[in-house]
Design a protein around this motif. Sequence first.
Motif, short mmCIF file in Angstrom:
data_model
loop_
_atom_site.label_atom_id
_atom_site.label_comp_id
_atom_site.label_asym_id
_atom_site.label_seq_id
_atom_site.Cartn_x
_atom_site.Cartn_y
_atom_site.Cartn_z
N PHE A 82 0.85 -1.19 0.00
CA PHE A 82 0.00 0.00 0.00
C PHE A 82 0.90 1.25 0.00
O PHE A 82 1.94 1.26 0.67
N ASP A 83 0.47 2.26 -0.68
CA ASP A 83 1.26 3.50 -0.79
C ASP A 83 0.86 4.45 0.33
O ASP A 83 0.23 5.49 0.12
N PHE A 84 1.24 4.05 1.56
CA PHE A 84 0.92 4.89 2.73
C PHE A 84 1.84 6.10 2.77
O PHE A 84 3.04 6.01 2.47
N ASP A 85 1.26 7.20 3.21
CA ASP A 85 2.06 8.42 3.45
C ASP A 85 2.69 8.28 4.83
O ASP A 85 2.02 7.91 5.79
N THR A 86 3.99 8.60 4.91
CA THR A 86 4.70 8.49 6.20
C THR A 86 4.05 9.39 7.24
O THR A 86 3.93 9.01 8.43
N GLU A 87 3.58 10.53 6.84
CA GLU A 87 2.94 11.47 7.77
C GLU A 87 1.63 10.88 8.31
O GLU A 87 1.29 11.07 9.48
N THR A 88 0.90 10.15 7.45
CA THR A 88 -0.36 9.52 7.89
C THR A 88 -0.08 8.49 8.98
O THR A 88 -0.79 8.40 9.99
N ILE A 89 0.97 7.66 8.75
CA ILE A 89 1.32 6.65 9.77
C ILE A 89 1.73 7.33 11.08
O ILE A 89 1.37 6.86 12.16
N GLN A 90 2.46 8.47 10.98
CA GLN A 90 2.90 9.17 12.18
C GLN A 90 1.70 9.74 12.94
O GLN A 90 1.64 9.67 14.17
N HIS A 91 0.73 10.32 12.20
CA HIS A 91 -0.46 10.86 12.87
C HIS A 91 -1.24 9.76 13.59
O HIS A 91 -1.73 9.96 14.72
N LEU A 92 -1.32 8.61 12.95
CA LEU A 92 -2.02 7.48 13.60
C LEU A 92 -1.29 7.04 14.86
O LEU A 92 -1.91 6.74 15.90
N ASP A 93 0.06 7.04 14.79
CA ASP A 93 0.86 6.66 15.96
C ASP A 93 0.62 7.62 17.11
O ASP A 93 0.47 7.19 18.27
N ASP A 94 0.53 8.93 16.80
CA ASP A 94 0.31 9.92 17.87
C ASP A 94 -1.06 9.72 18.53
O ASP A 94 -1.18 9.76 19.77
N VAL A 95 -2.08 9.50 17.72
CA VAL A 95 -3.43 9.32 18.28
C VAL A 95 -3.49 8.06 19.14
O VAL A 95 -4.07 8.04 20.24
#
Length: 550
Positions: free
Chosen positions: A263-276
């Motif tokens: 999947f072409d995940f955005d690194t920033e999207t993964i980071q936001h999910l990690d923060d939440v």
Amino acid sequence: MRRSVFHIKHTLLQSIFWLLLCSLLWIPAQHASAQVRSSIDSTAIKIGEEIQYTIEVVTDTTDLVVFPEGQTFLPLEVIESYKIDTTYEQAKYRLIKKYGLTQFDSGSYTIPPQRVVINEQIAATDSLRVEVRDVAVDTTLQKMFDIKPAMDVADPPYDFLKMLYWLLPLLLLLAVLGYVLFRRKQKREAEEKQLPPYEEAIVALKALDHSDLLKQNRSKEYYSQLTEIVKRYLDREVDDAALESTSDELIARLQLHKDAGHFDFDTETIQHLDDVLKRADLVKFAKMQQATEQAETDRKTIESIITETHEVIPEPSEEELLRNEAYAEAARKAARSRKRKRLIGIVIMVALVTITVNGVTQGWGTMWENLFGSEMSELANGRWIKSEYGNPTVIIETPDVLIRKEIPIPEEVKEVVLSSQYFEFGSKDTFYVSVNTNTYNSKMMQDEDMDLDVALEGGLKGIEALGGINIVTKTEEFSTDKGISGLKAYGEFELSDNKNKKIEYEMLLFKQNNGLQIITIIYEKDLTYAEEMKERIIRSVELEILEGAS
């Protein structure tokens, strides 16, 4: 009954033999340390009646005493050997041994001396005299009744209680089965109504918005539902282990999918999910109360993550769609197979529980017969037949028609016996019924009264002819429901070809001026339905009254 010359000679020779033997082996009681005495409880008995013969020995406690065994009381027969009764008195043992004796011929008999072995010495008892008398039967008081006309016998009423034993456990298990199937149907319908992953997540987020969890400062419940929504979405669309993964494990798996190019995940999207997820863990496990503004921001972040993930997930190719369809079809077949197996398992469970309940309540033998049937149950519960047999006529109800059996009359008794007829049904080692009727020449019999005890002896000889041995007999008076009196004999015996099987019998004998009627029922002891069938046959017996009979 008159004894033959041969029988008298045999008895005389036997008595002389016992007298000679006793003269050689006799040890007088006054010269021995042991005392031996014998006695009988009666000096006169009826034919077939039991007499008790007692041997009493008083001896030292160290002496070895052996009592007679086997048929040593001839011409009387041993029908039972009782256990030895032992008492202790004045440093000596008193041993009492009893024997049950009988004889089926009338006359005067001598019980021969019996040998008792004490250590290596033999002591003999005294001989005793016994009178065996005929049974006098007075038929002048016997009431006679006309034969009832033939009548139809109604079928037995339906046994609702037996049906209830089978129906209740069956209904209970069917109710359980219905509930299980209903729950499965509800679950299947819920699965069919399930929305696609993206729409399901958006609807769940809107439902969370309308909740009052933030207003009630219930941050833990709010973040629990928020993280479950995003994990369920990822579980259905990206990674099927998302729901069971911790926050760190989920982020690591998403990073692996990104690195592998799934999947072409955005690194920033993964980071936001990690923060939440980390803030949610602090709220859920560290009991930290999160501000309402931050919670609402995290909710918007989760919706953005779900939307961005939905956009980067590639559309399945035609090959993948076919593969998925094949997988879905295989899954449907597997589900149908599991359903059939569960249904078969439930049916087997219902059958086993029903059989167990009926086995415990009714007995395993009865349950087996009710389930699979048996020859005896079919005979007992089938349609019985009431019919007339022989001359003088016997009217009797039986499970099946009695078949005539030709028995020739011996030449030497043809002047006395005018006719003899025999009817039978069944097998001697399960259930057997016979009717025997005879008429006699009244002129030849005018000086002699017919003796039922003699007829009984003939009936017992018939049982012996069927292979019966060790016959035990008891007798008593019998009257039919119409008041016709006769003799009833009953007891048990063994079969010569199968001594392990006990057989019971009952015999009814009736006499008139020149007629004799004998009904015999033989059946295996403790056989299901046999006793019930025997009683039904006995209750049905009716007799024809000959002219001139008193």
